[in-house]
Design a protein around this motif. Structure first.
Motif, PDB file in Angstrom:
ATOM      1  N   ARG A  27      50.437  40.231  68.898  1.00 45.64           N
ATOM      2  CA  ARG A  27      49.576  40.621  67.774  1.00 45.64           C
ATOM      3  C   ARG A  27      49.531  39.547  66.687  1.00 45.64           C
ATOM      4  N   TRP A  28      50.493  38.630  66.709  1.00 50.73           N
ATOM      5  CA  TRP A  28      50.585  37.580  65.686  1.00 50.73           C
ATOM      6  C   TRP A  28      49.922  36.316  66.200  1.00 50.73           C
ATOM      7  N   SER A  29      49.006  35.752  65.417  1.00 51.61           N
ATOM      8  CA  SER A  29      48.285  34.552  65.857  1.00 51.61           C
ATOM      9  C   SER A  29      49.176  33.321  65.877  1.00 51.61           C
ATOM     10  N   GLY A  30      50.345  33.390  65.255  1.00 52.40           N
ATOM     11  CA  GLY A  30      51.224  32.232  65.193  1.00 52.40           C
ATOM     12  C   GLY A  30      52.082  32.030  66.422  1.00 52.40           C
ATOM     13  N   ILE A  31      51.884  32.840  67.453  1.00 53.28           N
ATOM     14  CA  ILE A  31      52.749  32.759  68.625  1.00 53.28           C
ATOM     15  C   ILE A  31      51.933  32.956  69.894  1.00 53.28           C
ATOM     16  N   GLU A  32      52.360  32.308  70.973  1.00 55.96           N
ATOM     17  CA  GLU A  32      51.773  32.541  72.289  1.00 55.96           C
ATOM     18  C   GLU A  32      52.749  33.387  73.102  1.00 55.96           C
ATOM     19  N   VAL A  33      52.240  34.413  73.741  1.00 51.74           N
ATOM     20  CA  VAL A  33      53.062  35.234  74.628  1.00 51.74           C
ATOM     21  C   VAL A  33      52.571  35.031  76.050  1.00 51.74           C
ATOM     22  N   HIS A  34      53.449  34.514  76.897  1.00 57.04           N
ATOM     23  CA  HIS A  34      53.138  34.308  78.310  1.00 57.04           C
ATOM     24  C   HIS A  34      53.797  35.429  79.101  1.00 57.04           C
ATOM     25  N   ASP A  35      52.991  36.391  79.510  1.00 57.14           N
ATOM     26  CA  ASP A  35      53.473  37.529  80.287  1.00 57.14           C
ATOM     27  C   ASP A  35      53.094  37.291  81.740  1.00 57.14           C
ATOM     28  N   ASP A  36      53.877  36.448  82.399  1.00 53.92           N
ATOM     29  CA  ASP A  36      53.605  36.046  83.772  1.00 53.92           C
ATOM     30  C   ASP A  36      54.458  36.859  84.741  1.00 53.92           C
ATOM     31  N   PRO A  37      54.073  36.928  86.012  1.00 54.00           N
ATOM     32  CA  PRO A  37      54.889  37.685  86.969  1.00 54.00           C
ATOM     33  C   PRO A  37      56.326  37.181  87.059  1.00 54.00           C
ATOM     34  N   GLU A  38      56.512  35.868  86.879  1.00 59.63           N
ATOM     35  CA  GLU A  38      57.852  35.308  87.054  1.00 59.63           C
ATOM     36  C   GLU A  38      58.635  35.166  85.760  1.00 59.63           C
ATOM     37  N   ILE A  39      58.010  35.402  84.593  1.00 58.08           N
ATOM     38  CA  ILE A  39      58.698  35.138  83.323  1.00 58.08           C
ATOM     39  C   ILE A  39      57.980  35.838  82.177  1.00 58.08           C
ATOM     40  N   LEU A  40      58.726  36.111  81.110  1.00 59.21           N
ATOM     41  CA  LEU A  40      58.148  36.550  79.840  1.00 59.21           C
ATOM     42  C   LEU A  40      58.616  35.557  78.788  1.00 59.21           C
ATOM     43  N   GLN A  41      57.667  34.875  78.141  1.00 64.28           N
ATOM     44  CA  GLN A  41      58.019  33.764  77.266  1.00 64.28           C
ATOM     45  C   GLN A  41      57.165  33.774  76.016  1.00 64.28           C
ATOM     46  N   THR A  42      57.766  33.448  74.875  1.00 68.05           N
ATOM     47  CA  THR A  42      57.019  33.219  73.644  1.00 68.05           C
ATOM     48  C   THR A  42      57.162  31.759  73.248  1.00 68.05           C
ATOM     49  N   VAL A  43      56.072  31.198  72.742  1.00 65.46           N
ATOM     50  CA  VAL A  43      56.041  29.801  72.316  1.00 65.46           C
ATOM     51  C   VAL A  43      55.468  29.760  70.909  1.00 65.46           C
ATOM     52  N   CYS A  44      56.179  29.087  70.014  1.00 62.18           N
ATOM     53  CA  CYS A  44      55.777  29.057  68.606  1.00 62.18           C
ATOM     54  C   CYS A  44      56.103  27.680  68.032  1.00 62.18           C
ATOM     55  N   ASP A  45      55.312  27.255  67.041  1.00 62.71           N
ATOM     56  CA  ASP A  45      55.565  25.968  66.395  1.00 62.71           C
ATOM     57  C   ASP A  45      56.775  26.004  65.470  1.00 62.71           C
ATOM     58  N   VAL A  46      57.205  27.193  65.072  1.00 64.37           N
ATOM     59  CA  VAL A  46      58.384  27.299  64.204  1.00 64.37           C
ATOM     60  C   VAL A  46      59.617  26.897  65.016  1.00 64.37           C
ATOM     61  N   PRO A  47      60.368  25.879  64.594  1.00 65.95           N
ATOM     62  CA  PRO A  47      61.493  25.370  65.396  1.00 65.95           C
ATOM     63  C   PRO A  47      62.743  26.227  65.242  1.00 65.95           C
ATOM     64  N   PHE A  48      62.616  27.486  65.680  1.00 61.98           N
ATOM     65  CA  PHE A  48      63.718  28.438  65.555  1.00 61.98           C
ATOM     66  C   PHE A  48      63.761  29.260  66.831  1.00 61.98           C
ATOM     67  N   PRO A  49      64.941  29.416  67.458  1.00 64.63           N
ATOM     68  CA  PRO A  49      65.001  30.063  68.768  1.00 64.63           C
ATOM     69  C   PRO A  49      64.415  31.463  68.825  1.00 64.63           C
ATOM     70  N   LEU A  50      64.521  32.244  67.737  1.00 63.85           N
ATOM     71  CA  LEU A  50      63.991  33.603  67.769  1.00 63.85           C
ATOM     72  C   LEU A  50      62.547  33.643  68.229  1.00 63.85           C
ATOM     73  N   PHE A  51      61.750  32.671  67.790  1.00 68.46           N
ATOM     74  CA  PHE A  51      60.319  32.678  68.077  1.00 68.46           C
ATOM     75  C   PHE A  51      59.978  31.975  69.388  1.00 68.46           C
ATOM     76  N   ASN A  52      60.965  31.385  70.021  1.00 67.74           N
ATOM     77  CA  ASN A  52      60.758  30.671  71.279  1.00 67.74           C
ATOM     78  C   ASN A  52      61.769  31.203  72.281  1.00 67.74           C
ATOM     79  N   ASN A  53      61.487  32.394  72.807  1.00 65.02           N
ATOM     80  CA  ASN A  53      62.478  33.018  73.680  1.00 65.02           C
ATOM     81  C   ASN A  53      61.895  33.367  75.041  1.00 65.02           C
TER      82      ASN A  53
END
Length: 267
Positions: A27-53
């Protein structure tokens, strides 16, 4: 998913509700959510692990390294990777260590039969209320960031994320105030047939007073009123005693890897 009261069902519910938690971030435009069959991943420009998990790894046999390197190449930021009971391949931890990620503690995944939710001593002059407006949500975010020890640069994105998520179901946020001052937070997420307890944080100067137990119990009572039979959570080692006193039992282990992966050749 319908929750099963078996031990296997409880383990599955811990990971499934956690996946629902992450999926809400789209729901947040600042993050990408990759909901793939093999993985669930978030990618964000903020250099903090919480947002890149990364979680829910189920890498196909024979293609593990190829897919793993593609996943890690998506982000150059520090990340966190959760390994749970359904993670595949079974040697994923070795593969992550070989790529420069550091293994942290094994954290308990826990479940509670809400029919057995005990009472806890009330904290004098503590007010716990649902977050219903922007002012409450800003207070909730500030307390959560301090309670979790976020660096200053991560506080505003944390608020942006949960402003985008909002305060309506499947989310329910709570803030506790002592003498009128916000001191603790908690959240419930309805998903995967259970209620997930998240974002339980207390500012350092208000700890060891029973506030975390009180706000958690209030949130769990709401889950019971909504008709849920089971609550789940992922606990830090520091908080596990609080949750055991609330009736939670450990049903699985979740191993956390953190760091910035190597950018060299595949090991």
């Amino acid at each position: 998913m319908t929750f099963s009261s078996s031990e296997e069902g409880a383990r599955a519910a811990v990971e499934a509700n956690m996946a629902e938690f992450v999926k809400q971030w789209n729901r947040w435009s600042g993050i990408e959510v990759h909901d793939d069959p093999e993985i669930l991943q978030t990618v964000c420009d903020v250099p903090f692990p919480l947002f890149n998990n990364i979680s829910r790894a189920r890498l196909p046999e024979g293609r593990e390294d190829q897919i793993l390197d593609r996943i890690l190449a998506r982000s150059s930021a520090p990340l966190m990777w959760w390994i749970g009971p359904t993670t595949r391949p079974l040697d994923l931890a070795d593969r992550l260590r070989a790529r420069g990620l550091e293994q942290g503690d094994d954290l308990p995944g826990m479940a509670l039969d809400l029919a057995d939710l005990p009472s806890v001593p009330e904290v004098p002059d503590l007010e716990v209320r649902r977050v219903e407006n922007d002012a409450d949500l800003a207070a909730w975010s500030d307390v959560g960031a301090v309670g979790f020890g976020f660096p200053d640069f991560a506080t505003a994105p944390f608020l942006d994320l949960f402003c985008a998520i909002g305060t309506e179901p499947p989310w329910h946020h709570f803030v506790a105030r002592a003498d009128g001052r916000p001191v603790a937070t908690a959240s419930l997420l309805e998903g995967a047939g259970v209620a997930g307890l998240y974002n339980v944080a207390t500012i350092p100067e208000a700890r060891n007073r029973g506030i975390a137990a009180e706000i958690s119990r209030r949130a769990l009572a709401v889950a019971a009123d909504l008709g849920y039979r089971t609550a789940i959570l992922q606990s830090t080692l520091m908080a596990v005693g609080v949750y055991r006193r609330l009736g939670f039992r450990e049903v699985c282990k979740l191993t956390l890897f953190t760091g910035t992966p190597n950018r060299g050749e595949t090991p």
